[in-house]
Design a protein around this motif. Structure first.
Motif, PDB file in Angstrom:
ATOM      1  N   ALA A 202      80.228 -31.847  42.431  1.00 41.86           N
ATOM      2  CA  ALA A 202      80.630 -31.105  41.233  1.00 41.86           C
ATOM      3  C   ALA A 202      80.764 -32.068  40.057  1.00 41.86           C
ATOM      4  CB  ALA A 202      81.946 -30.374  41.488  1.00 41.86           C
ATOM      5  N   LYS A 203      81.407 -33.204  40.315  1.00 43.84           N
ATOM      6  CA  LYS A 203      81.611 -34.202  39.262  1.00 43.84           C
ATOM      7  C   LYS A 203      80.266 -34.777  38.810  1.00 43.84           C
ATOM      8  CE  LYS A 203      85.449 -36.438  40.319  1.00 43.84           C
ATOM      9  NZ  LYS A 203      85.984 -37.532  41.145  1.00 43.84           N
ATOM     10  N   ALA A 204      79.423 -35.140  39.793  1.00 45.36           N
ATOM     11  CA  ALA A 204      78.132 -35.767  39.477  1.00 45.36           C
ATOM     12  C   ALA A 204      77.242 -34.839  38.655  1.00 45.36           C
ATOM     13  CB  ALA A 204      77.420 -36.174  40.765  1.00 45.36           C
ATOM     14  N   ARG A 205      77.311 -33.526  38.938  1.00 44.89           N
ATOM     15  CA  ARG A 205      76.415 -32.590  38.258  1.00 44.89           C
ATOM     16  C   ARG A 205      77.089 -31.861  37.111  1.00 44.89           C
ATOM     17  NH1 ARG A 205      71.717 -30.604  42.094  1.00 44.89           N
ATOM     18  NH2 ARG A 205      71.923 -32.101  43.768  1.00 44.89           N
ATOM     19  N   GLY A 206      78.406 -32.080  36.921  1.00 42.15           N
ATOM     20  CA  GLY A 206      79.135 -31.412  35.840  1.00 42.15           C
ATOM     21  C   GLY A 206      79.211 -29.908  36.017  1.00 42.15           C
ATOM     22  N   ILE A 207      79.385 -29.442  37.256  1.00 46.48           N
ATOM     23  CA  ILE A 207      79.498 -28.008  37.530  1.00 46.48           C
ATOM     24  C   ILE A 207      80.751 -27.759  38.377  1.00 46.48           C
ATOM     25  CG2 ILE A 207      77.024 -27.493  37.325  1.00 46.48           C
ATOM     26  CD1 ILE A 207      76.755 -27.763  40.338  1.00 46.48           C
ATOM     27  N   THR A 208      81.090 -26.482  38.586  1.00 49.04           N
ATOM     28  CA  THR A 208      82.299 -26.172  39.369  1.00 49.04           C
ATOM     29  C   THR A 208      82.003 -26.278  40.866  1.00 49.04           C
ATOM     30  OG1 THR A 208      81.828 -23.815  39.616  1.00 49.04           O
ATOM     31  CG2 THR A 208      83.002 -24.485  37.606  1.00 49.04           C
ATOM     32  N   GLU A 209      83.098 -26.312  41.655  1.00 49.64           N
ATOM     33  CA  GLU A 209      82.928 -26.396  43.105  1.00 49.64           C
ATOM     34  C   GLU A 209      82.255 -25.131  43.663  1.00 49.64           C
ATOM     35  OE1 GLU A 209      86.271 -27.985  45.240  1.00 49.64           O
ATOM     36  OE2 GLU A 209      86.493 -29.652  43.825  1.00 49.64           O
ATOM     37  N   GLU A 210      82.563 -23.962  43.064  1.00 52.53           N
ATOM     38  CA  GLU A 210      81.907 -22.719  43.493  1.00 52.53           C
ATOM     39  C   GLU A 210      80.400 -22.783  43.239  1.00 52.53           C
ATOM     40  OE1 GLU A 210      82.640 -20.055  45.421  1.00 52.53           O
ATOM     41  OE2 GLU A 210      84.386 -21.341  45.718  1.00 52.53           O
ATOM     42  N   GLN A 211      80.041 -23.366  42.057  1.00 53.72           N
ATOM     43  CA  GLN A 211      78.603 -23.507  41.743  1.00 53.72           C
ATOM     44  C   GLN A 211      77.933 -24.467  42.725  1.00 53.72           C
ATOM     45  OE1 GLN A 211      79.307 -24.472  37.555  1.00 53.72           O
ATOM     46  NE2 GLN A 211      78.109 -22.687  36.923  1.00 53.72           N
ATOM     47  N   VAL A 212      78.664 -25.510  43.131  1.00 54.02           N
ATOM     48  CA  VAL A 212      78.086 -26.444  44.116  1.00 54.02           C
ATOM     49  C   VAL A 212      77.759 -25.687  45.397  1.00 54.02           C
ATOM     50  CG1 VAL A 212      78.542 -28.444  45.596  1.00 54.02           C
ATOM     51  CG2 VAL A 212      79.223 -28.496  43.192  1.00 54.02           C
ATOM     52  N   LYS A 213      78.708 -24.836  45.844  1.00 55.76           N
ATOM     53  CA  LYS A 213      78.482 -24.103  47.093  1.00 55.76           C
ATOM     54  C   LYS A 213      77.236 -23.216  46.989  1.00 55.76           C
ATOM     55  CE  LYS A 213      83.248 -23.865  48.750  1.00 55.76           C
ATOM     56  NZ  LYS A 213      84.391 -22.976  48.936  1.00 55.76           N
ATOM     57  N   ARG A 214      77.168 -22.398  45.930  1.00 59.00           N
ATOM     58  CA  ARG A 214      76.079 -21.422  45.859  1.00 59.00           C
ATOM     59  C   ARG A 214      74.754 -22.045  45.397  1.00 59.00           C
ATOM     60  NH1 ARG A 214      75.099 -15.965  46.253  1.00 59.00           N
ATOM     61  NH2 ARG A 214      73.116 -15.529  45.236  1.00 59.00           N
ATOM     62  N   ASP A 215      74.819 -22.891  44.365  1.00 63.00           N
ATOM     63  CA  ASP A 215      73.576 -23.348  43.727  1.00 63.00           C
ATOM     64  C   ASP A 215      73.053 -24.661  44.301  1.00 63.00           C
ATOM     65  OD1 ASP A 215      73.935 -21.118  42.171  1.00 63.00           O
ATOM     66  OD2 ASP A 215      74.869 -22.208  40.506  1.00 63.00           O
ATOM     67  N   VAL A 216      73.906 -25.424  44.991  1.00 63.73           N
ATOM     68  CA  VAL A 216      73.433 -26.682  45.572  1.00 63.73           C
ATOM     69  C   VAL A 216      73.348 -26.541  47.094  1.00 63.73           C
ATOM     70  CG1 VAL A 216      73.791 -29.173  45.766  1.00 63.73           C
ATOM     71  CG2 VAL A 216      74.444 -27.980  43.647  1.00 63.73           C
ATOM     72  N   LEU A 217      74.507 -26.340  47.740  1.00 65.12           N
ATOM     73  CA  LEU A 217      74.508 -26.306  49.211  1.00 65.12           C
ATOM     74  C   LEU A 217      73.700 -25.129  49.748  1.00 65.12           C
ATOM     75  CD1 LEU A 217      78.238 -27.254  49.927  1.00 65.12           C
ATOM     76  CD2 LEU A 217      76.235 -28.744  49.865  1.00 65.12           C
ATOM     77  N   LEU A 218      73.952 -23.928  49.188  1.00 64.33           N
ATOM     78  CA  LEU A 218      73.281 -22.745  49.716  1.00 64.33           C
ATOM     79  C   LEU A 218      71.983 -22.425  48.958  1.00 64.33           C
ATOM     80  CD1 LEU A 218      76.342 -20.413  50.518  1.00 64.33           C
ATOM     81  CD2 LEU A 218      75.077 -21.927  52.051  1.00 64.33           C
TER      82      LEU A 218
END
Ligand code: NAD
Length: 261
Positions: A202-218
Motif C-alpha cells: 500500500a505504501k509503495a504504490r500509494g493506495i489503500t490496503e483494501e485496494q491492495v487486496k482487490r487490485d493487486v493481490l486478487l
C-alpha cells in the motif's frame, strides 16, 4: 480400509495453510506431527485442542527446515512418536520481495533452503519407509508462483518452480511403490505471510490496503476471492484418498482461475 490411523507430518504447521491442513488431517482421524519455528510452549495449546477435539495424537517439533539436519530430525521424531510417516506435507515457506538488482544474497539462500531444499531433505528421509510399506503420500505446497511469475519475487518463484521439477521426479521414482507425490499451487490465501505484505505494498504504490487486496493481490484471481486454508485442507485430503491413487506428479492449481489466463 486401513486398520491403523495414518500418521502425517506437516512442515510449517504452526500458522496459516499448514495449520489448516494439520487441522483437516486431525479431523479426518490422522495422527499429526506439527512443525514450525515457534516454541513448544506456544504451540502446545493448539496440539492439545486438536487432539482433544478429534481423538487423535498431535505432537509438535520445532525443527528448523532450513537445515538438512532439521529436516531429518523432524521425520525421525515423527517416526519415533507414531511409528511411521504415511503422509508428508512440505509446506514451510517464506517470502521476500525486491527487484533482482537489490535482492539480498542471504534472502535468496534462505528462500532456496526453506522453500526448495527442505522438500528434498524431508522427502529423502521419509520415502524409504513409504516405499517399504507400499503406501505413501507426499504433498508439496508450491504456489501459483510455481507456474507463473510476478515481479520482485525471483527467489520465491524460482524455488516454487523447482518444487514442481522435484515433485515430478520423485513421483515417477516412487510410482510402483504405492507412493504418490503431488504439488498444490494455491493462489492468494489471507495468512500472516500475505497480510505482512499488504501495508508495504500500500505504501509503495500509494493506495489503500483494501485496494491492495482487490487490485493487486486478487487482480489475477478471477473469482475475486481469497483461497481458504479449509479449501486447501480439503484438496490435501483428496490427494490422500484412494480415489487419488493414480494422481501423481501433478501441479494442482487452487487459484481462482489465475493460471487459466
Ligand atoms: P505462514 O507465514 O502463515 O506460515 C509459515 C509457517 O512456516 C509457520 O508455521 C512457520 O513457523 C513455519 N516456518 C517458517 N520458517 C521455518 C523454518 N525455518 N523451519 C520450519 N518452519 C518454518 O505462511 P503461509 O501463508 O501459511 O504459507 C505456507 C506455504 O504456503 C508456504 O510454502 C507458502 O509459500 C505457500 N503459499 C502461500 C500462499 C498464500 O497466499 N499465503 C499462496 C501460495 C503458496
Amino acid at each position: 480400509m486401513h486398520s491403523h490411523p495414518r500418521s502425517a507430518v506437516v512442515t510449517g504447521s504452526s500458522s496459516g495453510i499448514g495449520l489448516g491442513i494439520a487441522e483437516g488431517f486431525a479431523a479426518a482421524g490422522m495422527n499429526v506431527m506439527m512443525n514450525g519455528i515457534e516454541s513448544p510452549e506456544e504451540i502446545r495449546p493448539i496440539c492439545d485442542r486438536l487432539a482433544d477435539e478429534h481423538g487423535v495424537r498431535v505432537a509438535y517439533e520445532p525443527a528448523n527446515m532450513m537445515t538438512p539436519e532439521g529436516a531429518r530430525d523432524l521425520i525421525a521424531s515423527a517416526e519415533k512418536a507414531f511409528g511411521r510417516v504415511d503422509v508428508l506435507v512440505n509446506n514451510a515457506g517464506i517470502q521476500h520481495v525486491a527487484p533482482v538488482e537489490e535482492f539480498p544474497e542471504a534472502k535468496w539462500d534462505a528462500i532456496m533452503a526453506l522453500n526448495l531444499s527442505a522438500v528434498f531433505h524431508t522427502s529423502k528421509a521419509a520415502i524409504t519407509g513409504m516405499k517399504t510399506r507400499g503406501w505413501g503420500r507426499i504433498i508439496n505446497v508450491a504456489s501459483a508462483h510455481g507456474l507463473v511469475a510476478s515481479p520482485f519475487k525471483s527467489a520465491y518463484v524460482s524455488a516454487k518452480h523447482g518444487i514442481l521439477g522435484f515433485t515430478k521426479t520423485l513421483a515417477i521414482e516412487a510410482a510402483e511403490n504405492g507412493v504418490t507425490v503431488n504439488a498444490i499451487c494455491p493462489g492468494y490465501v489471507l495468512t500472516p505471510l500475505v497480510e505482512k505484505q499488504i501495508p508495504d505494498t500500500a505504501k509503495a504504490r500509494g493506495i489503500t490496503e483494501e485496494q491492495v487486496k482487490r487490485d493487486v493481490l486478487l487482480a489475477a484471481q478471477w473469482t475475486k476471492k481469497f483461497v481458504t486454508v479449509e479449501q486447501l485442507a480439503g484438496v490435501a485430503l483428496f490427494l490422500c484418498s484412494e480415489a487419488a491413487e493414480n494422481i501423481t506428479g501433478i501441479a494442482l492449481p487452487v487459484d481462482g482461475g489465475w493460471t487459466a489466463s
